[in-house]
Design a protein around this motif. Structure first.
Motif, PDB file in Angstrom:
ATOM      1  N   ASP A  22      39.872 -26.623  -4.775  1.00 17.07           N
ATOM      2  CA  ASP A  22      38.642 -26.827  -3.510  1.00 17.07           C
ATOM      3  C   ASP A  22      37.074 -26.953  -4.406  1.00 17.07           C
ATOM      4  N   LEU A  23      37.126 -26.106  -5.502  1.00 14.80           N
ATOM      5  CA  LEU A  23      36.362 -26.338  -6.959  1.00 14.80           C
ATOM      6  C   LEU A  23      36.107 -27.222  -7.983  1.00 14.80           C
ATOM      7  N   VAL A  24      36.790 -28.257  -7.479  1.00 14.06           N
ATOM      8  CA  VAL A  24      37.270 -29.176  -8.837  1.00 14.06           C
ATOM      9  C   VAL A  24      36.621 -30.106  -7.948  1.00 14.06           C
ATOM     10  N   PRO A  29      31.026 -34.016  -7.181  1.00 14.37           N
ATOM     11  CA  PRO A  29      29.211 -34.569  -6.984  1.00 14.37           C
ATOM     12  C   PRO A  29      28.086 -33.663  -7.610  1.00 14.37           C
ATOM     13  N   LEU A  30      28.563 -32.681  -7.680  1.00 12.29           N
ATOM     14  CA  LEU A  30      27.494 -31.314  -8.636  1.00 12.29           C
ATOM     15  C   LEU A  30      27.012 -31.875  -9.523  1.00 12.29           C
ATOM     16  N   ALA A  31      27.871 -32.360 -10.253  1.00 13.84           N
ATOM     17  CA  ALA A  31      27.609 -33.430 -11.526  1.00 13.84           C
ATOM     18  C   ALA A  31      27.429 -34.230 -11.678  1.00 13.84           C
ATOM     19  N   LEU A  32      27.329 -35.244 -10.790  1.00 19.30           N
ATOM     20  CA  LEU A  32      26.574 -36.360 -10.470  1.00 19.30           C
ATOM     21  C   LEU A  32      25.199 -35.511 -10.064  1.00 19.30           C
ATOM     22  N   LEU A  33      24.861 -34.666  -9.015  1.00 16.16           N
ATOM     23  CA  LEU A  33      23.754 -34.762  -8.841  1.00 16.16           C
ATOM     24  C   LEU A  33      22.652 -33.876  -9.846  1.00 16.16           C
ATOM     25  N   ALA A  34      23.531 -32.851 -10.942  1.00 14.58           N
ATOM     26  CA  ALA A  34      23.150 -32.168 -11.854  1.00 14.58           C
ATOM     27  C   ALA A  34      22.399 -34.002 -12.597  1.00 14.58           C
ATOM     28  N   VAL A  52      25.388 -40.287 -16.687  1.00  9.16           N
ATOM     29  CA  VAL A  52      25.579 -38.661 -17.974  1.00  9.16           C
ATOM     30  C   VAL A  52      26.357 -37.810 -17.111  1.00  9.16           C
ATOM     31  N   GLY A  53      26.390 -37.547 -16.218  1.00  8.84           N
ATOM     32  CA  GLY A  53      26.868 -36.655 -14.668  1.00  8.84           C
ATOM     33  C   GLY A  53      28.160 -37.052 -14.643  1.00  8.84           C
ATOM     34  N   GLY A  54      28.319 -38.471 -14.464  1.00 14.14           N
ATOM     35  CA  GLY A  54      29.780 -39.113 -14.531  1.00 14.14           C
ATOM     36  C   GLY A  54      30.527 -38.614 -15.388  1.00 14.14           C
ATOM     37  N   VAL A  55      30.344 -38.286 -16.535  1.00 17.37           N
ATOM     38  CA  VAL A  55      30.839 -37.785 -17.672  1.00 17.37           C
ATOM     39  C   VAL A  55      31.462 -36.606 -17.354  1.00 17.37           C
ATOM     40  N   GLY A  56      30.252 -35.538 -16.934  1.00 22.51           N
ATOM     41  CA  GLY A  56      31.227 -34.659 -15.923  1.00 22.51           C
ATOM     42  C   GLY A  56      32.065 -34.528 -15.155  1.00 22.51           C
ATOM     43  N   ALA A  57      31.583 -35.499 -14.384  1.00 20.09           N
ATOM     44  CA  ALA A  57      32.755 -35.390 -13.156  1.00 20.09           C
ATOM     45  C   ALA A  57      34.252 -35.950 -13.591  1.00 20.09           C
ATOM     46  N   LEU A  58      33.477 -37.235 -14.797  1.00 19.85           N
ATOM     47  CA  LEU A  58      34.984 -37.432 -14.933  1.00 19.85           C
ATOM     48  C   LEU A  58      35.783 -36.199 -15.890  1.00 19.85           C
ATOM     49  N   CYS A  59      35.649 -35.554 -16.400  1.00 17.29           N
ATOM     50  CA  CYS A  59      36.538 -34.119 -17.009  1.00 17.29           C
ATOM     51  C   CYS A  59      36.841 -33.165 -16.015  1.00 17.29           C
ATOM     52  N   ALA A  60      36.087 -32.699 -14.773  1.00 21.31           N
ATOM     53  CA  ALA A  60      36.598 -32.362 -13.640  1.00 21.31           C
ATOM     54  C   ALA A  60      37.606 -33.329 -13.195  1.00 21.31           C
ATOM     55  N   LEU A  61      37.427 -33.917 -12.852  1.00 18.67           N
ATOM     56  CA  LEU A  61      38.302 -34.697 -12.619  1.00 18.67           C
ATOM     57  C   LEU A  61      39.928 -35.610 -13.724  1.00 18.67           C
TER      58      LEU A  61
END
Length: 80
Positions: A22-24, A29-34, A52-61
């Motif tokens: 759930d946290l992932v 979306p929080l990474a994209l918003l940030a 750049v936020g997409g890179v963080g979202a990709l790391c979480a995924l």
């Protein structure tokens, strides 16, 4: 005779209901918003910020899929 089915776990109101997955899902979306907000604050625009936020979202995924998947490596279901 014991049953092969696991007994359901009862949750109380004081226990958190969110799991690691759930946290992932919330982190994506929080990474994209940030990234969008950081891009606007830096003056470079939202498109590079979302990239750049997409890179963080990709790391979480990637963590959710490969780092700690919800199934065991042998193909069976995870019990915990």
């Amino acid at each position: 005779m014991p049953s092969d089915e696991p007994t359901p776990i009862e949750r109380t109101a004081s226990e958190p209901m969110a799991t690691r997955y759930d946290l992932v899902l919330a982190a994506i979306p929080l990474a994209l918003l940030a990234g969008a907000l950081a891009g606007m604050a830096a003056g470079v625009g939202t498109r590079p910020g979302v990239a750049v936020g997409g890179v963080g979202a990709l790391c979480a995924l990637g963590y959710a899929i490969f780092g700690d998947p919800p199934i065991e490596r042998g193909g069976g279901r995870r019990t915990s």
